[in-house]
Structures are given as structure tokens and as C-alpha cells.
Design a protein around this motif. Structure first.
Motif, PDB file in Angstrom:
ATOM      1  N   GLU A  59      16.731  16.513 -22.565  1.00  0.00           N
ATOM      2  CA  GLU A  59      15.458  16.492 -23.289  1.00  0.00           C
ATOM      3  C   GLU A  59      14.535  17.545 -22.682  1.00  0.00           C
ATOM      4  O   GLU A  59      14.811  18.082 -21.610  1.00  0.00           O
ATOM      5  CB  GLU A  59      14.792  15.111 -23.165  1.00  0.00           C
ATOM      6  CG  GLU A  59      15.544  13.990 -23.851  1.00  0.00           C
ATOM      7  CD  GLU A  59      15.379  14.000 -25.354  1.00  0.00           C
ATOM      8  OE1 GLU A  59      14.344  14.494 -25.842  1.00  0.00           O
ATOM      9  OE2 GLU A  59      16.292  13.527 -26.051  1.00  0.00           O
ATOM     10  N   ALA A  64      14.766  17.464 -18.463  1.00  0.00           N
ATOM     11  CA  ALA A  64      14.841  16.019 -18.255  1.00  0.00           C
ATOM     12  C   ALA A  64      16.140  15.473 -18.829  1.00  0.00           C
ATOM     13  O   ALA A  64      16.723  16.040 -19.754  1.00  0.00           O
ATOM     14  CB  ALA A  64      13.655  15.326 -18.907  1.00  0.00           C
ATOM     15  N   ARG A  66      17.804  11.899 -20.484  1.00  0.00           N
ATOM     16  CA  ARG A  66      17.331  10.710 -21.194  1.00  0.00           C
ATOM     17  C   ARG A  66      18.506   9.825 -21.575  1.00  0.00           C
ATOM     18  O   ARG A  66      19.497  10.294 -22.119  1.00  0.00           O
ATOM     19  CB  ARG A  66      16.571  11.124 -22.456  1.00  0.00           C
ATOM     20  CG  ARG A  66      16.179   9.990 -23.371  1.00  0.00           C
ATOM     21  CD  ARG A  66      15.006   9.240 -22.849  1.00  0.00           C
ATOM     22  NE  ARG A  66      14.617   8.173 -23.784  1.00  0.00           N
ATOM     23  CZ  ARG A  66      13.937   7.113 -23.452  1.00  0.00           C
ATOM     24  NH1 ARG A  66      13.511   6.966 -22.223  1.00  0.00           N
ATOM     25  NH2 ARG A  66      13.641   6.188 -24.329  1.00  0.00           N
ATOM     26  N   TRP A  67      18.373   8.537 -21.247  1.00  0.00           N
ATOM     27  CA  TRP A  67      19.275   7.500 -21.718  1.00  0.00           C
ATOM     28  C   TRP A  67      18.440   6.603 -22.622  1.00  0.00           C
ATOM     29  O   TRP A  67      17.721   5.714 -22.146  1.00  0.00           O
ATOM     30  CB  TRP A  67      19.832   6.682 -20.560  1.00  0.00           C
ATOM     31  CG  TRP A  67      20.877   7.360 -19.756  1.00  0.00           C
ATOM     32  CD1 TRP A  67      22.233   7.257 -19.911  1.00  0.00           C
ATOM     33  CD2 TRP A  67      20.686   8.229 -18.632  1.00  0.00           C
ATOM     34  NE1 TRP A  67      22.875   8.015 -18.972  1.00  0.00           N
ATOM     35  CE2 TRP A  67      21.945   8.622 -18.177  1.00  0.00           C
ATOM     36  CE3 TRP A  67      19.552   8.723 -17.984  1.00  0.00           C
ATOM     37  CZ2 TRP A  67      22.116   9.477 -17.092  1.00  0.00           C
ATOM     38  CZ3 TRP A  67      19.716   9.570 -16.920  1.00  0.00           C
ATOM     39  CH2 TRP A  67      20.989   9.942 -16.475  1.00  0.00           C
ATOM     40  N   GLU A  68      18.505   6.836 -23.905  1.00  0.00           N
ATOM     41  CA  GLU A  68      17.690   6.091 -24.866  1.00  0.00           C
ATOM     42  C   GLU A  68      17.983   4.595 -24.794  1.00  0.00           C
ATOM     43  O   GLU A  68      17.064   3.778 -24.773  1.00  0.00           O
ATOM     44  CB  GLU A  68      17.949   6.617 -26.289  1.00  0.00           C
ATOM     45  CG  GLU A  68      17.046   6.012 -27.343  1.00  0.00           C
ATOM     46  CD  GLU A  68      15.590   6.469 -27.209  1.00  0.00           C
ATOM     47  OE1 GLU A  68      14.702   5.638 -27.496  1.00  0.00           O
ATOM     48  OE2 GLU A  68      15.357   7.629 -26.844  1.00  0.00           O
ATOM     49  N   ASP A  71      16.381   3.183 -21.769  1.00  0.00           N
ATOM     50  CA  ASP A  71      14.979   3.572 -21.613  1.00  0.00           C
ATOM     51  C   ASP A  71      14.746   4.173 -20.223  1.00  0.00           C
ATOM     52  O   ASP A  71      13.813   3.826 -19.517  1.00  0.00           O
ATOM     53  CB  ASP A  71      14.040   2.385 -21.863  1.00  0.00           C
ATOM     54  CG  ASP A  71      12.589   2.828 -22.032  1.00  0.00           C
ATOM     55  OD1 ASP A  71      12.366   3.995 -22.433  1.00  0.00           O
ATOM     56  OD2 ASP A  71      11.689   2.027 -21.751  1.00  0.00           O
ATOM     57  N   GLU A  72      15.632   5.109 -19.861  1.00  0.00           N
ATOM     58  CA  GLU A  72      15.574   5.761 -18.547  1.00  0.00           C
ATOM     59  C   GLU A  72      15.439   7.265 -18.729  1.00  0.00           C
ATOM     60  O   GLU A  72      16.143   7.870 -19.551  1.00  0.00           O
ATOM     61  CB  GLU A  72      16.839   5.442 -17.753  1.00  0.00           C
ATOM     62  CG  GLU A  72      16.939   6.130 -16.409  1.00  0.00           C
ATOM     63  CD  GLU A  72      16.017   5.562 -15.357  1.00  0.00           C
ATOM     64  OE1 GLU A  72      14.819   5.371 -15.643  1.00  0.00           O
ATOM     65  OE2 GLU A  72      16.468   5.321 -14.237  1.00  0.00           O
ATOM     66  N   ASP A  73      14.539   7.861 -17.955  1.00  0.00           N
ATOM     67  CA  ASP A  73      14.312   9.297 -17.959  1.00  0.00           C
ATOM     68  C   ASP A  73      14.310   9.791 -16.516  1.00  0.00           C
ATOM     69  O   ASP A  73      13.696   9.164 -15.656  1.00  0.00           O
ATOM     70  CB  ASP A  73      12.949   9.638 -18.584  1.00  0.00           C
ATOM     71  CG  ASP A  73      12.854   9.196 -20.019  1.00  0.00           C
ATOM     72  OD1 ASP A  73      13.416   9.895 -20.875  1.00  0.00           O
ATOM     73  OD2 ASP A  73      12.227   8.157 -20.285  1.00  0.00           O
ATOM     74  N   THR A  75      13.905  13.588 -14.244  1.00  0.00           N
ATOM     75  CA  THR A  75      13.630  15.023 -14.334  1.00  0.00           C
ATOM     76  C   THR A  75      14.676  15.785 -13.527  1.00  0.00           C
ATOM     77  O   THR A  75      15.151  15.317 -12.484  1.00  0.00           O
ATOM     78  CB  THR A  75      12.228  15.381 -13.809  1.00  0.00           C
ATOM     79  OG1 THR A  75      12.161  15.096 -12.408  1.00  0.00           O
ATOM     80  CG2 THR A  75      11.149  14.637 -14.574  1.00  0.00           C
TER      81      THR A  75
END
Length: 92
Positions: A59, A64, A66-68, A71-73, A75
Motif C-alpha cells: 500500500e 506500507a 497491509r493485511w486487510e 486489520d494490520e498495517d 511501514t
């Protein structure tokens, strides 16, 4: 080399590819480096199934991860700086 110059070496380096193998997350950076880290270094990723880990995507133009579904982000910069939530598991 000053510390400011050395910090610039890892600043603003986006990832161009991300993949997961055997609970290790790998990044290929735009400068050609490839690095990996264990999923178990982050609380939510440690609890995730192997199939959930596979659902990672880049992302923010590669800055970044992202694991949608989790809900983990994360950097890329934080990973490069070694800012992990959990200590590295050592064999005893």
C-alpha cells in the motif's frame, strides 16, 4: 559518514514486491535489497493462520504492508529500522 547521512540510506525506500514463505515475510526494495522477517515478531501476525499471512499487499506506493483481513498495517521504514513488537524467538 555522519549519522544523518546513514539514516538517509534507509529513508524513503519503497518495496516493489512482498511475499510470504514458511511464516517469513519478504520484501524486495526498490534499491534491490531483499529482506525478511518472521511473522511472529508482530502480535497480530503471530496469531494469524498461514493463509491469512498470504493475503498481504503493498500500500501507499510501496511504503506500507497491509493485511486487510487482520486489520494490520506495517511501514517499510519501521521494518528497516527493526521496530518489531515482539522479541526474536531464540532456540534454547
Amino acid at each position: 559518514m555522519s549519522s544523518t547521512a546513514s539514516n538517509n540510506l534507509i529513508t524513503n525506500v519503497p518495496a516493489i514486491k512482498v511475499w510470504v514463505e514458511n511464516r517469513m515475510i519478504y520484501l524486495e526494495l526498490s534499491d534491490g535489497r531483499i529482506l525478511g522477517f518472521p511473522a511472529d515478531r508482530f502480535k497480530l501476525l503471530k496469531a494469524a493462520s498461514n493463509s491469512q499471512l498470504q493475503e498481504v499487499r503493498l500500500e501507499l506506493k510501496g511504503y506500507a504492508l497491509r493485511w486487510e483481513n487482520l486489520d494490520e498495517d506495517l511501514t517499510v521504514q519501521g521494518i528497516l529500522e527493526g521496530k518489531f513488537q515482539l522479541p526474536l524467538k531464540t532456540s534454547t
